[in-house]
Every structure is written in structure tokens, then in C-alpha cells.
Design an enzyme around this catalytic site. Structure first.
Site, PDB file in Angstrom:
ATOM      1  N   SER A 236       0.831  -1.189   0.000  1.00 38.76           N
ATOM      2  CA  SER A 236       0.000   0.000   0.000  1.00 38.76           C
ATOM      3  C   SER A 236       0.881   1.260   0.000  1.00 38.76           C
ATOM      4  O   SER A 236       1.722   1.400  -0.889  1.00 38.76           O
ATOM      5  CB  SER A 236      -0.951  -0.052   1.200  1.00 38.76           C
ATOM      6  OG  SER A 236      -1.949   0.923   1.115  1.00 38.76           O
ATOM      7  N   ASP A 461      -8.447  -3.609  -6.939  1.00 33.82           N
ATOM      8  CA  ASP A 461      -8.088  -3.035  -5.635  1.00 33.82           C
ATOM      9  C   ASP A 461      -8.812  -1.695  -5.446  1.00 33.82           C
ATOM     10  O   ASP A 461      -8.793  -0.839  -6.325  1.00 33.82           O
ATOM     11  CB  ASP A 461      -6.574  -2.843  -5.586  1.00 33.82           C
ATOM     12  CG  ASP A 461      -6.057  -2.499  -4.198  1.00 33.82           C
ATOM     13  OD1 ASP A 461      -6.664  -1.654  -3.521  1.00 33.82           O
ATOM     14  OD2 ASP A 461      -5.019  -3.066  -3.805  1.00 33.82           O
ATOM     15  N   HIS A 490      -6.814  -5.951  -0.897  1.00 35.87           N
ATOM     16  CA  HIS A 490      -5.665  -5.065  -0.748  1.00 35.87           C
ATOM     17  C   HIS A 490      -4.559  -5.797   0.016  1.00 35.87           C
ATOM     18  O   HIS A 490      -4.797  -6.323   1.096  1.00 35.87           O
ATOM     19  CB  HIS A 490      -6.119  -3.821   0.018  1.00 35.87           C
ATOM     20  CG  HIS A 490      -5.149  -2.703   0.022  1.00 35.87           C
ATOM     21  ND1 HIS A 490      -4.657  -2.119  -1.129  1.00 35.87           N
ATOM     22  CD2 HIS A 490      -4.567  -2.028   1.052  1.00 35.87           C
ATOM     23  CE1 HIS A 490      -3.827  -1.132  -0.800  1.00 35.87           C
ATOM     24  NE2 HIS A 490      -3.760  -1.062   0.511  1.00 35.87           N
TER      25      HIS A 490
END
Length: 528
Positions: A236, A461, A490
Site C-alpha cells: 500500500s 483493488d 488489498h
């Protein structure tokens, strides 16, 4: 890139083998040229800090009892300058932890450093993948020490704050979706007050809360570990750390994985990236509703997406009129329900709570979505995470200061992508009145010496749309992209998907990325 699950005052949610002394210490002459608080370039300041860290190493000890990290994991500190232009000025300490490789001395390939995202996430749980015997990481842990850290401002690393934590979690908050111009004025006032609170409570830190500084910190940690080159896994927001590290320190990279990628384009950091997120969240929200409808025999929420959406809108309207349990309004609902578009692991729990509510059990929803005011440690962590998220994104880049632009962009998006748009807007609006100087993001590119980087991404995502992975792949020459098609959870490297897991292992153990990009079928869909 993640949204914080408690709401802020703004009403928004939301290497080579170990080599000791890997960096030479500065010469006496070099040291003498840097008197106390003298200004040098940030690059030179980072070199000085890394050299000192290499010399000092890390004094590993058992972790403090209140950190909740049990032996044999050990903890320590790495000292870095608050301002890299002043390497002899104020210092802060970064919390790090590690567990040694489980294989033989001959199998060891150094340290693998991890960042889970945010901005504002702590990486200190990473070594527990070894102690918990996580099967996905058994092979890698034979070769690597697993190292986690709290980035600057996070957790135990000079934590910042913007508001009293108990105030931060109080519920119910205002509905993020405005009914009137008056509602927007209230939210704007709350956002400006939040920005002011950051300055009041953490003013000295704010100008230094940037991704490039976190990247410099990461290079100092590398040196303190005694590593000549860095092995790094970023998920991320951790992928943006990876992108900037690969740009600033290309010849310091040994192995690097970017999982669920923040779009590194300067034009996207950070205002446009958040607008893109609103579109992707709506897509994944609908994916979840389709799954709920398909499993209507288990959840009884409707056998079509439209029926599930009707139940959601009904719940939302009820909570708006009379907050459930007195504490769960629309803002708290988004805080809870957004985990379903985020992570497939939340599909069943969120649907189960929703199903119970529709069947008449309101307490399950209150327990799941309402803040726990007795959990003071958890509330401090939530507030800190939100403060860091805000500080890094607001300081990293220039944000629009015109309310007309915010209002126009978000009003337009909300028409077609209503699930997250306004909640996301209020979360980020403190950046419009940010009290610290806003920086210009670096241009992410391939520098001399950058080895092949492995990029892993699912096509659906919500938090980091797929285009971000494509963009990083273009910018990092020689990189390889593993695409998980028709999936959207994710953080792909943490999921069971042999097509991906084997390639991740191969890369970390051998450095080989394969001859071409790869598309994998999706991991297994959750079962009720």
C-alpha cells in the site's frame, strides 16, 4: 494507502549478506565542517546520519512489556535527525524490531524490512509472521531476518497527535454526505480546526513528516542493521516508500517488492490519488454486494446487488435519523463497512453483522461499528494513525486551497461513486489549510544501479487502483508486474494464491523475476 477506521474531528473516516560497518564513518574533517545545527543538503545529512548509525548499530533487547511483542523477537532504536538538513540538530528515535532467520548461517541473506502502509501504519508486527508460523513466509524466513519499524511520527517513534484521542473517536459523527451548504460549512470548519490542532500538538514535526524523510530514515535503518543493501517489502503506502527509495537510493536496493501500488506520478500525489480511490471503492463495494447477493441463502440481504444496496440505503437512512445504539450513524457505518471493499477477509464478518442487524440484532452492529471509549490505548493508536496519515499526505505535496475546486470535484464524483467520496473528501480537507510548508513530490524514476523490482497488484483493488502498478512498472525499468486478475483484496502477498506466493518466494530467495510479466487467476473467494 489506507483510510483510518475511526473518524477524526473533521467527520471523515475514514541485500547482500550482513556486512558490519556497511557505511564508512565520516572523516574528522567532514565532522568538523558540520557545527551544531548547521545546514547541509538533505542528501549529505542523510549520508552523515547513515554513517553514524552504521557505527552505532542497534542495541537489541527484549521488547518493552507494553508493546505486546513477545520473545524471541527483539526491539531496539535507531537515531535519526528530525531535519536532515540539520544532521547535528534535534534527533528522534525510531522503534525497530527483528527476529533472526530460521535457517542456517549459510542460508542467511540479510534483513528483510517491511512497511504495511498508511501513512501511519506500524510495521512492528512483521516478525510475528515467523513466531506465528505463517505458512506463506516459511521459506523466506529461512533466508532473512524479519525487521519491522515504526516510521517517524508513528507509534513509538516520536508519535504525533492532532486532537485528544477520546474526542477523536467520539460518536456519532456528522453524516459525511452533506444535505446542504450549511453542512459543508460545518465540515470545512472542522477540517480547518483539525489542521490547527496538528500545528498546536505537533508543530515541530509537521514540516518533517514527508515520504522522502521516511525514505532517508529507512536508509539509516539499513545502515544501522549493518546491511550494505536493502531488502524491502512495501504494501500500500509502503509501495510509495519503495518508489521514492528506489529513486533516491537505486544502488542501495538488493531486493524490493511493491504490493498494491500507490500511483507514484507527481500529478497523482496526493489529491488526484484520493479521487481515483473513490471510483475504485465504488467498484469493489459493488463486487462485495454481488457476492452477498450470490450467498443470499446465508445472509438473507437480497438475491441481487440492487436489493443489497436497498438494504444498505435503508440502514443508512435509519442510522441518520436515529443513530443505532445512540452511537452508530452514517459516518460510523462507513468506518465499519469500508473494510469489505478493502479486504476479502472482511467479506464474511461484515455481511454477518449486516445480516444480524436486518434480522433484528442491533447489538452486533453497535459492537462492530461503535468506538470503545474504554480502549484508551487503541484510541491513542487510532488518533495517531490518522494524524500521521494527514501529516504525510498534506506535507508531501501541494493541495488545492480553493474550496470551489474541492466542492466541484467531489460533488461531481459523488453522483456516480457515493460510497466513499464525501467521507474521503473530509478526511483530506485539512490539507487545504495545512499549516506547514507543502513540498513537491520527487519524480519517481529508474536510477543507476536499481535491480529488478517485483510489483504485485490485483486489478480491482479499492485503496490503490491498478493503474498505480502499471505506472510504477513503466517508471522502474527491468521491473516485473504480477497481476492478480479479477481480484481486489488489498495486500496481495499476504493471500494464499500459489501462482503469486511461489513467484514472491523465488524472487526473494534468488533475485529472479522471470522473463515476462505474469497474470494470475484470483485467489479463492471467501465462503460464508
Amino acid at each position: 494507502m489506507r483510510k483510518v477506521t475511526a473518524f477524526g474531528s473533521a467527520g471523515a473516516l475514514v541485500t547482500a549478506t550482513l556486512i558490519a560497518g556497511a557505511v564508512a564513518a565520516p572523516t574528522a574533517n567532514a565532522e568538523s565542517r558540520h557545527g551544531r545545527n548547521s545546514h547541509v543538503s538533505q542528501t549529505r545529512g542523510a549520508e552523515i546520519a547513515a554513517a553514524r548509525a552504521a557505527k552505532a548499530g542497534i542495541d537489541w533487547q527484549d521488547c518493552p512489556a507494553d508493546w505486546g511483542i513477545a520473545k524471541p523477537i527483539q526491539c531496539g532504536w535507531v537515531t535519526v535527525p528530525l531535519d536532515y538538513a540539520k544532521p547535528d540538530g534535534k534527533k528522534i528515535k525510531l522503534a525497530v524490531d527483528r527476529i533472526g532467520n530460521t535457517g542456517t548461517k549459510a542460508e542467511r541473506q540479510g534483513a528483510l524490512v517491511y512497511n504495511p502502509g498508511g501513512p501511519g501504519g506500524s510495521g512492528l508486527r512483521f516478525p510475528t509472521r515467523v513466531t506465528n508460523k505463517n505458512p506463506l513466509w516459511v521459506n523466506t524466513s529461512k533466508a532473512y531476518d524479519f525487521v519491522g519499524f515504526d516510521p517517524r511520527g508513528v507509534g513509538h517513534s516520536a508519535p504525533i497527535s492532532c486532537i485528544d484521542p477520546q474526542e477523536f473517536v467520539k460518536a456519532p459523527k456528522m453524516d459525511p454526505v452533506p444535505d446542504s451548504e450549511a453542512d459543508k460549512r460545518v465540515q470545512r470548519k472542522l477540517a480547518a480546526e483539525y489542521a490547527d490542532g496538528c500545528a498546536e500538538r505537533s508543530g515541530e514535526m509537521l514540516p518533517q513528516m514527508t515520504t522522502p524523510n521516511t525514505v532517508r530514515d529507512l536508509d539509516v535503518i539499513r545502515a544501522a542493521l549493518g546491511e550494505k543493501k536493502l531488502n524491502f517489502l512495501g504494501v500500500s503506502y509502503g509501495t510509495y516508500i519503495a518508489a521514492v527509495y528506489g529513486t533516491l537510493y537505486p544502488d542501495h536496493v538488493r531486493r524490493m517488492i511493491a504490493d498494491s501500488v500507490v500511483n507514484p506520478s507527481r500529478e497523482k500525489i496526493w489529491y488526484e490519488a484520493n479521487l481515483d480511490q473513490d471510483v475504485a471503492f465504488e467498484m469493489r463495494w459493488k463486487d462485495w454486494q454481488d457476492w452477498v447477493a450470490k450467498n443470499d441463502a446465508s445472509f438473507h440481504l437480497g438475491d441481487t446487488r440492487a436489493k443489497v444496496q436497498d438494504q444498505w440505503l435503508k440502514l443508512r437512512a435509519t442510522a441518520k435519523k436515529n443513530p443505532i445504539g445512540g452511537v452508530v450513524g452514517p459516518a460510523e457505518l462507513i468506518g465499519f463497512f469500508q473494510s469489505a471493499p478493502y479486504y476479502d477477509s472482511s467479506w464474511v464478518p461484515v455481511a454477518t453483522v449486516f445480516s444480524k442487524y436486518v434480522a433484528g440484532d442491533t447489538q452486533a452492529l453497535v459492537d462492530a461499528a461503535a468506538p470503545d471509549l474504554t480502549d484508551t490505548a487503541g484510541n491513542i493508536a487510532s488518533e495517531n494513525g490518522n494524524a500521521v496519515y494527514t501529516a504525510v499526505e498534506c506535507t508531501d505535496a501541494k493541495w488545492p486551497t480553493s474550496w470551489k475546486k474541492w466542492d466541484r470535484d467531489n460533488s461531481k464524483l459523488h453522483k456516480n461513486y457515493p460510497f466513499m467520496t464525501w467521507a474521503n473528501a473530509w478526511l483530506n480537507l485539512p490539507c487545504a489549510t495545512w499549516p506547514a510548508k507543502q513540498q513537491t513530490p520527487p519524480t519517481v524514476k529508474t536510477g543507476k544501479g536499481l535491480p529488478p523490482v517485483l510489483i504485485v497488484q490485483s486489478t480491482r483493488d479499492a485503496a490503490t487502483p491498478y493503474e498505480g502498478a502499471v505506472e510504477l512498472h513503466k517508471r522502474f525499468k527491468g521491473s516485473r508486474l504480477i497481476t492478480e486478475k479479477d481480484a481486489g483484496s488489498h495486500g496481495v502477498t499476504g493471500l494464499v494464491n500459489p501462482c503469486i506466493n511461489e513467484k514472491v518466494d523465488t524472487y526473494l530467495l534468488t533475485g529472479k523475476v522471470g522473463a515476462a510479466d505474469v497474470t494470475c487467476t484470483p485467489h479463492a473467494t471467501p465462503k460464508p
